[in-house]
Design a protein around this motif. Structure first.
Motif, PDB file in Angstrom:
ATOM      1  N   HIS A   1      34.870  45.987  25.613  1.00 16.29           N
ATOM      2  CA  HIS A   1      34.062  47.181  25.886  1.00 16.29           C
ATOM      3  C   HIS A   1      34.629  47.941  27.091  1.00 16.29           C
ATOM      4  O   HIS A   1      35.348  47.392  27.929  1.00 16.29           O
ATOM      5  N   GLU A   2      34.260  49.237  27.104  1.00 17.09           N
ATOM      6  CA  GLU A   2      34.797  50.111  28.147  1.00 17.09           C
ATOM      7  C   GLU A   2      34.096  49.839  29.488  1.00 17.09           C
ATOM      8  O   GLU A   2      32.899  49.546  29.511  1.00 17.09           O
ATOM      9  N   LEU A   3      34.833  49.943  30.539  1.00 15.83           N
ATOM     10  CA  LEU A   3      34.260  49.690  31.869  1.00 15.83           C
ATOM     11  C   LEU A   3      34.015  51.014  32.603  1.00 15.83           C
ATOM     12  O   LEU A   3      34.511  52.067  32.192  1.00 15.83           O
ATOM     13  N   GLY A   4      33.235  50.928  33.657  1.00 13.87           N
ATOM     14  CA  GLY A   4      32.919  52.119  34.441  1.00 13.87           C
ATOM     15  C   GLY A   4      34.169  52.788  34.991  1.00 13.87           C
ATOM     16  O   GLY A   4      35.146  52.114  35.337  1.00 13.87           O
TER      17      GLY A   4
ATOM     18  N   LEU B   1      37.376  47.437  41.687  1.00 12.12           N
ATOM     19  CA  LEU B   1      38.302  46.867  40.705  1.00 12.12           C
ATOM     20  C   LEU B   1      38.056  47.403  39.299  1.00 12.12           C
ATOM     21  O   LEU B   1      39.003  47.722  38.569  1.00 12.12           O
ATOM     22  N   TRP B   2      36.779  47.515  38.894  1.00 11.14           N
ATOM     23  CA  TRP B   2      36.492  47.741  37.473  1.00 11.14           C
ATOM     24  C   TRP B   2      37.124  48.988  36.862  1.00 11.14           C
ATOM     25  O   TRP B   2      37.540  48.912  35.700  1.00 11.14           O
TER      26      TRP B   2
ATOM     27  N   PRO C   1      44.550  43.892  27.286  1.00  9.25           N
ATOM     28  CA  PRO C   1      44.308  42.836  26.300  1.00  9.25           C
ATOM     29  C   PRO C   1      45.569  42.483  25.501  1.00  9.25           C
ATOM     30  O   PRO C   1      46.244  43.367  24.993  1.00  9.25           O
ATOM     31  N   GLY C   2      45.898  41.205  25.429  1.00 14.32           N
ATOM     32  CA  GLY C   2      46.907  40.703  24.486  1.00 14.32           C
ATOM     33  C   GLY C   2      48.352  40.858  24.869  1.00 14.32           C
ATOM     34  O   GLY C   2      49.178  40.015  24.546  1.00 14.32           O
TER      35      GLY C   2
END
Ligand SMILES: [Fe+2]
Length: 345
Positions: free
Chosen positions: A2-5, A26-27, A36-37
Protein backbone atom coordinates in the motif's frame (compact mmCIF):
# COMPACT_ATOMS: atom_id res chain seq x y z
CA UNK A 1 2.18 -2.87 -1.13
CA UNK A 2 0.00 0.00 0.00
CA UNK A 3 0.96 3.60 -0.61
CA UNK A 4 2.60 5.52 2.20
CA UNK A 5 2.19 9.13 3.26
CA UNK A 6 3.92 11.75 1.07
CA UNK A 7 6.08 14.64 2.17
CA UNK A 8 3.45 17.04 0.78
CA UNK A 9 0.88 15.51 3.17
CA UNK A 10 2.73 17.06 6.10
CA UNK A 11 2.12 20.68 7.17
CA UNK A 12 4.86 22.99 5.92
CA UNK A 13 5.54 24.32 9.41
CA UNK A 14 6.15 20.74 10.65
CA UNK A 15 8.53 20.06 7.74
CA UNK A 16 10.44 23.25 8.58
CA UNK A 17 10.68 22.25 12.25
CA UNK A 18 12.11 18.88 11.22
CA UNK A 19 14.66 20.44 8.85
CA UNK A 20 15.77 22.92 11.53
CA UNK A 21 16.80 19.95 13.69
CA UNK A 22 18.31 17.89 10.82
CA UNK A 23 15.46 15.41 10.98
CA UNK A 24 13.78 13.61 8.06
CA UNK A 25 10.55 11.56 8.07
CA UNK A 26 11.27 8.06 6.76
CA UNK A 27 7.88 7.04 5.37
CA UNK A 28 7.82 9.34 2.28
CA UNK A 29 11.14 7.77 1.15
CA UNK A 30 10.74 4.24 2.52
CA UNK A 31 9.66 2.68 -0.80
CA UNK A 32 12.53 4.37 -2.63
CA UNK A 33 15.22 2.95 -0.36
CA UNK A 34 13.50 -0.43 0.11
CA UNK A 35 11.66 -1.10 -3.17
CA UNK A 36 9.67 -4.35 -3.40
CA UNK A 37 11.41 -7.41 -4.89
CA UNK A 38 14.26 -5.74 -6.73
CA UNK A 39 16.52 -2.74 -6.14
CA UNK A 40 16.01 0.51 -8.01
CA UNK A 41 19.00 0.33 -10.35
CA UNK A 42 20.81 3.51 -11.35
CA UNK A 43 23.31 1.66 -13.54
CA UNK A 44 22.15 1.87 -17.16
CA UNK A 45 23.16 -0.50 -19.91
CA UNK A 46 25.90 1.51 -21.65
CA UNK A 47 28.31 0.69 -24.47
CA UNK A 48 31.57 2.40 -25.46
CA UNK A 49 32.93 1.78 -28.95
CA UNK A 50 36.73 1.70 -29.06
CA UNK A 51 37.04 3.04 -32.65
CA UNK A 52 34.80 5.98 -31.63
CA UNK A 53 36.63 6.89 -28.43
CA UNK A 54 40.17 6.20 -29.71
CA UNK A 55 40.55 9.46 -31.74
CA UNK A 56 39.43 11.48 -28.69
CA UNK A 57 41.92 9.65 -26.49
CA UNK A 58 44.74 10.29 -28.99
CA UNK A 59 43.64 13.94 -29.13
CA UNK A 60 44.03 14.09 -25.34
CA UNK A 61 47.67 13.10 -26.00
CA UNK A 62 48.08 16.27 -28.08
CA UNK A 63 46.04 18.55 -25.81
CA UNK A 64 47.41 17.55 -22.43
CA UNK A 65 51.04 16.60 -21.72
CA UNK A 66 51.50 13.70 -19.30
CA UNK A 67 52.91 16.06 -16.64
CA UNK A 68 49.58 17.90 -16.66
CA UNK A 69 47.53 14.72 -16.49
CA UNK A 70 49.62 12.27 -14.42
CA UNK A 71 47.20 9.64 -15.71
CA UNK A 72 45.85 10.52 -19.18
CA UNK A 73 42.46 8.83 -18.99
CA UNK A 74 39.04 9.18 -20.55
CA UNK A 75 36.57 7.78 -18.05
CA UNK A 76 33.80 5.50 -19.34
CA UNK A 77 31.00 7.08 -17.34
CA UNK A 78 27.52 5.66 -16.92
CA UNK A 79 24.81 8.28 -17.58
CA UNK A 80 22.56 6.52 -15.06
CA UNK A 81 24.86 7.67 -12.27
CA UNK A 82 25.53 11.10 -13.85
CA UNK A 83 28.66 11.53 -15.97
CA UNK A 84 30.31 13.74 -13.34
CA UNK A 85 30.33 10.81 -10.89
CA UNK A 86 32.79 9.00 -13.20
CA UNK A 87 31.45 5.54 -12.47
CA UNK A 88 30.42 2.66 -14.72
CA UNK A 89 28.35 1.02 -11.98
CA UNK A 90 27.78 1.59 -8.27
CA UNK A 91 31.24 0.17 -7.46
CA UNK A 92 33.17 0.03 -10.76
CA UNK A 93 35.21 2.77 -12.41
CA UNK A 94 36.39 2.25 -16.01
CA UNK A 95 38.92 4.40 -17.82
CA UNK A 96 40.80 4.19 -21.11
CA UNK A 97 44.37 5.32 -20.44
CA UNK A 98 46.85 6.53 -23.05
CA UNK A 99 50.62 6.46 -22.65
CA UNK A 100 52.76 7.79 -25.49
CA UNK A 101 56.28 6.58 -26.35
CA UNK A 102 58.84 7.83 -23.82
CA UNK A 103 56.22 9.00 -21.33
CA UNK A 104 56.22 8.06 -17.69
CA UNK A 105 53.23 8.08 -15.34
CA UNK A 106 54.84 8.70 -11.93
CA UNK A 107 54.85 6.31 -8.96
CA UNK A 108 52.00 6.45 -6.53
CA UNK A 109 49.86 4.19 -4.39
CA UNK A 110 46.27 4.51 -3.32
CA UNK A 111 43.51 2.84 -1.39
CA UNK A 112 41.32 1.86 -4.38
CA UNK A 113 42.31 -1.41 -6.07
CA UNK A 114 43.07 -1.23 -9.79
CA UNK A 115 43.65 -3.62 -12.66
CA UNK A 116 44.72 -2.84 -16.20
CA UNK A 117 43.58 -4.78 -19.27
CA UNK A 118 45.91 -3.92 -22.14
CA UNK A 119 43.99 -2.89 -25.27
CA UNK A 120 46.55 -1.69 -27.80
CA UNK A 121 50.28 -1.23 -28.35
CA UNK A 122 53.62 -2.73 -27.37
CA UNK A 123 56.52 -1.68 -25.19
CA UNK A 124 54.79 -0.24 -22.13
CA UNK A 125 55.25 -1.61 -18.65
CA UNK A 126 53.82 -1.18 -15.18
CA UNK A 127 56.18 -1.47 -12.23
CA UNK A 128 54.38 -2.72 -9.11
CA UNK A 129 56.39 -2.79 -5.85
CA UNK A 130 59.60 -3.13 -7.88
CA UNK A 131 58.27 -5.88 -10.15
CA UNK A 132 58.35 -4.89 -13.82
CA UNK A 133 55.23 -6.14 -15.62
CA UNK A 134 55.37 -5.89 -19.42
CA UNK A 135 52.06 -4.78 -20.96
CA UNK A 136 50.98 -6.79 -23.97
CA UNK A 137 47.52 -6.83 -25.49
CA UNK A 138 45.08 -8.82 -23.34
CA UNK A 139 47.39 -8.97 -20.30
CA UNK A 140 45.78 -8.31 -16.93
CA UNK A 141 47.98 -6.45 -14.44
CA UNK A 142 46.99 -5.92 -10.82
CA UNK A 143 47.84 -2.86 -8.78
CA UNK A 144 46.00 -3.70 -5.54
CA UNK A 145 45.29 -1.30 -2.70
CA UNK A 146 48.43 0.16 -1.14
CA UNK A 147 50.98 -1.14 -3.67
CA UNK A 148 53.34 1.35 -5.35
CA UNK A 149 52.91 1.48 -9.11
CA UNK A 150 54.03 3.52 -12.10
CA UNK A 151 53.85 3.18 -15.87
CA UNK A 152 56.58 3.64 -18.49
CA UNK A 153 56.77 3.17 -22.24
CA UNK A 154 59.86 2.13 -24.25
CA UNK A 155 57.97 1.39 -27.48
CA UNK A 156 57.35 3.62 -30.48
CA UNK A 157 53.53 3.66 -30.79
CA UNK A 158 50.75 4.75 -28.40
CA UNK A 159 49.73 2.24 -25.75
CA UNK A 160 46.18 2.11 -24.45
CA UNK A 161 44.78 0.10 -21.59
CA UNK A 162 41.47 -0.24 -19.77
CA UNK A 163 41.66 0.61 -16.07
CA UNK A 164 39.12 -1.10 -13.81
CA UNK A 165 38.97 0.20 -10.24
CA UNK A 166 36.68 -0.06 -7.24
CA UNK A 167 37.07 3.73 -6.87
CA UNK A 168 33.31 4.56 -6.61
CA UNK A 169 32.97 2.28 -3.58
CA UNK A 170 36.18 3.40 -1.87
CA UNK A 171 35.29 7.05 -2.54
CA UNK A 172 31.75 6.54 -1.20
CA UNK A 173 33.26 5.01 1.95
CA UNK A 174 35.38 8.17 2.41
CA UNK A 175 38.53 6.05 2.30
CA UNK A 176 39.95 7.13 -1.06
CA UNK A 177 43.36 8.80 -1.10
CA UNK A 178 46.73 8.68 -2.88
CA UNK A 179 50.40 9.02 -1.90
CA UNK A 180 53.07 10.13 -4.32
CA UNK A 181 56.35 8.24 -4.44
CA UNK A 182 59.80 8.15 -6.01
CA UNK A 183 60.64 6.23 -9.15
CA UNK A 184 60.93 2.55 -8.18
CA UNK A 185 64.04 0.42 -8.54
CA UNK A 186 63.17 -2.64 -10.56
CA UNK A 187 63.98 -5.62 -8.35
CA UNK A 188 62.47 -8.39 -10.43
CA UNK A 189 60.60 -9.07 -13.61
CA UNK A 190 58.57 -11.88 -15.05
CA UNK A 191 57.67 -13.00 -11.52
CA UNK A 192 54.50 -14.50 -12.96
CA UNK A 193 56.74 -17.35 -14.18
CA UNK A 194 56.42 -18.69 -10.63
CA UNK A 195 52.78 -19.55 -11.28
CA UNK A 196 52.92 -20.74 -14.88
CA UNK A 197 51.65 -24.24 -14.08
CA UNK A 198 48.30 -24.82 -12.42
CA UNK A 199 48.28 -27.02 -9.34
CA UNK A 200 51.80 -26.22 -8.11
CA UNK A 201 53.19 -23.13 -6.35
CA UNK A 202 56.75 -22.24 -5.38
CA UNK A 203 57.60 -23.62 -1.91
CA UNK A 204 61.34 -23.02 -1.36
CA UNK A 205 62.50 -24.85 1.80
CA UNK A 206 58.81 -25.74 2.38
CA UNK A 207 57.82 -22.05 2.62
CA UNK A 208 54.90 -20.68 0.64
CA UNK A 209 54.60 -17.04 -0.37
CA UNK A 210 52.99 -15.00 2.37
CA UNK A 211 52.12 -12.17 -0.02
CA UNK A 212 48.50 -11.00 -0.29
CA UNK A 213 49.03 -10.54 -4.01
CA UNK A 214 51.62 -13.12 -5.13
CA UNK A 215 50.76 -12.76 -8.84
CA UNK A 216 50.56 -9.32 -10.42
CA UNK A 217 50.55 -10.09 -14.15
CA UNK A 218 48.28 -12.57 -15.90
CA UNK A 219 49.73 -12.82 -19.43
CA UNK A 220 47.09 -13.15 -22.13
CA UNK A 221 49.04 -15.87 -23.97
CA UNK A 222 48.72 -18.09 -20.89
CA UNK A 223 45.08 -17.26 -20.16
CA UNK A 224 44.16 -17.80 -23.81
CA UNK A 225 46.00 -21.14 -23.86
CA UNK A 226 44.10 -22.21 -20.72
CA UNK A 227 40.79 -21.37 -22.40
CA UNK A 228 41.77 -23.20 -25.60
CA UNK A 229 42.69 -26.36 -23.72
CA UNK A 230 39.51 -26.19 -21.62
CA UNK A 231 37.48 -25.90 -24.82
CA UNK A 232 39.08 -29.08 -26.11
CA UNK A 233 38.63 -31.00 -22.84
CA UNK A 234 35.13 -29.90 -21.85
CA UNK A 235 31.78 -30.96 -23.26
CA UNK A 236 30.31 -28.43 -25.69
CA UNK A 237 27.43 -27.79 -23.28
CA UNK A 238 29.77 -26.23 -20.72
CA UNK A 239 30.87 -22.58 -20.89
CA UNK A 240 34.60 -22.02 -21.38
CA UNK A 241 35.45 -19.52 -18.66
CA UNK A 242 38.33 -18.96 -16.25
CA UNK A 243 38.53 -16.73 -13.17
CA UNK A 244 41.58 -14.62 -12.34
CA UNK A 245 42.55 -15.91 -8.89
CA UNK A 246 45.24 -15.66 -6.27
CA UNK A 247 47.28 -18.79 -7.13
CA UNK A 248 48.28 -19.31 -3.47
CA UNK A 249 44.74 -19.37 -2.09
CA UNK A 250 42.44 -19.93 -5.08
CA UNK A 251 40.40 -16.91 -3.92
CA UNK A 252 39.47 -14.03 -6.21
CA UNK A 253 42.62 -12.10 -7.17
CA UNK A 254 41.33 -8.94 -5.48
CA UNK A 255 39.01 -8.31 -2.52
CA UNK A 256 36.24 -6.24 -4.07
CA UNK A 257 36.05 -6.76 -7.83
CA UNK A 258 36.20 -10.10 -9.63
CA UNK A 259 37.59 -10.78 -13.09
CA UNK A 260 37.19 -13.60 -15.56
CA UNK A 261 37.86 -14.43 -19.20
CA UNK A 262 35.29 -16.18 -21.35
CA UNK A 263 35.81 -17.94 -24.65
CA UNK A 264 32.81 -18.05 -26.96
CA UNK A 265 33.25 -20.90 -29.40
CA UNK A 266 32.51 -20.22 -33.08
CA UNK A 267 28.75 -19.65 -33.36
CA UNK A 268 28.17 -20.20 -29.61
CA UNK A 269 25.38 -18.50 -27.65
CA UNK A 270 25.42 -18.45 -23.84
CA UNK A 271 22.67 -17.41 -21.45
CA UNK A 272 24.09 -16.04 -18.19
CA UNK A 273 21.89 -16.25 -15.09
CA UNK A 274 20.42 -13.09 -13.52
CA UNK A 275 22.91 -12.17 -10.80
CA UNK A 276 22.76 -9.31 -8.32
CA UNK A 277 26.00 -7.73 -9.58
CA UNK A 278 26.40 -5.33 -12.48
CA UNK A 279 28.83 -6.61 -15.10
CA UNK A 280 31.42 -5.13 -17.45
CA UNK A 281 32.24 -6.88 -20.73
CA UNK A 282 35.29 -6.03 -22.84
CA UNK A 283 36.19 -7.83 -26.05
CA UNK A 284 39.80 -8.99 -26.12
CA UNK A 285 39.48 -10.77 -29.47
CA UNK A 286 36.62 -11.23 -31.93
CA UNK A 287 33.16 -9.87 -31.22
CA UNK A 288 29.90 -10.62 -29.45
CA UNK A 289 26.26 -9.66 -29.34
CA UNK A 290 25.23 -8.91 -25.77
CA UNK A 291 21.57 -8.64 -24.80
CA UNK A 292 19.75 -8.06 -21.53
CA UNK A 293 16.05 -7.35 -20.88
CA UNK A 294 16.54 -3.72 -21.95
CA UNK A 295 19.70 -3.53 -24.06
CA UNK A 296 21.19 -5.04 -27.20
CA UNK A 297 24.82 -4.26 -28.02
CA UNK A 298 27.18 -5.61 -30.64
CA UNK A 299 30.73 -5.48 -29.34
CA UNK A 300 33.61 -5.51 -31.79
CA UNK A 301 37.23 -6.00 -30.72
CA UNK A 302 38.27 -3.64 -27.87
CA UNK A 303 34.70 -2.40 -27.25
CA UNK A 304 33.38 -2.25 -23.69
CA UNK A 305 29.91 -2.31 -22.16
CA UNK A 306 28.33 -2.29 -18.73
CA UNK A 307 25.03 -3.96 -17.80
CA UNK A 308 23.09 -3.65 -14.53
CA UNK A 309 22.47 -6.64 -12.27
CA UNK A 310 19.27 -8.68 -11.76
CA UNK A 311 18.81 -9.46 -15.46
CA UNK A 312 19.66 -12.47 -17.59
CA UNK A 313 22.27 -11.73 -20.24
CA UNK A 314 22.67 -13.49 -23.57
CA UNK A 315 26.07 -13.56 -25.26
CA UNK A 316 26.48 -14.67 -28.88
CA UNK A 317 29.72 -14.93 -30.78
CA UNK A 318 29.53 -12.79 -33.92
CA UNK A 319 32.41 -14.69 -35.51
CA UNK A 320 31.06 -17.62 -37.54
CA UNK A 321 34.37 -19.43 -37.92
CA UNK A 322 36.47 -18.54 -34.91
CA UNK A 323 36.32 -18.09 -31.17
CA UNK A 324 35.84 -14.74 -29.45
CA UNK A 325 37.34 -13.83 -26.08
CA UNK A 326 35.63 -11.59 -23.54
CA UNK A 327 37.03 -10.06 -20.36
CA UNK A 328 34.44 -9.73 -17.58
CA UNK A 329 34.53 -7.61 -14.41
CA UNK A 330 31.96 -7.48 -11.61
CA UNK A 331 31.67 -6.86 -7.88
CA UNK A 332 30.57 -10.39 -7.00
CA UNK A 333 33.49 -10.86 -4.52
CA UNK A 334 32.30 -7.82 -2.55
CA UNK A 335 28.63 -8.86 -2.69
CA UNK A 336 29.51 -12.38 -1.49
CA UNK A 337 31.49 -11.01 1.44
CA UNK A 338 28.58 -8.73 2.35
CA UNK A 339 26.03 -11.54 2.03
CA UNK A 340 23.92 -9.78 -0.63
CA UNK A 341 24.99 -11.83 -3.66
CA UNK A 342 22.08 -13.55 -5.43
CA UNK A 343 21.58 -15.70 -8.50
CA UNK A 344 17.94 -15.64 -9.63
CA UNK A 345 16.47 -18.44 -11.69
FE1 LIG B 1 47.20 4.42 -9.77
Amino acid sequence: MHELGRIEDLPESYRKDLTAQNLVPLWPSLRAVLPPGKPALRTQATCWSYPSLRPLLLQAGELTPIEKAERRVLVLANPGHGLEKMQASSTIYLGMQLLLPGEWAPAHRHTPNAVRMVVEGEGAYTTVEGEKCPMQRGDLILTPSGLWHEHGHDGDKPVVWLDVLDLPLIYHMETSYVQEGKRQTVASSEAECAYQQGGVTPAPMFNRSGKNYPMLRYPWVQVRAALESLAKAQPETQAVQVAYVNPETGADCQNILGFSALMLRAGETLKLPARSCAMVFHTIEGGAKISSDTAHFTLAEADTCCLPGYTTITLSNTQPNRASFIFIADDAPLQKKLGVYEVRT
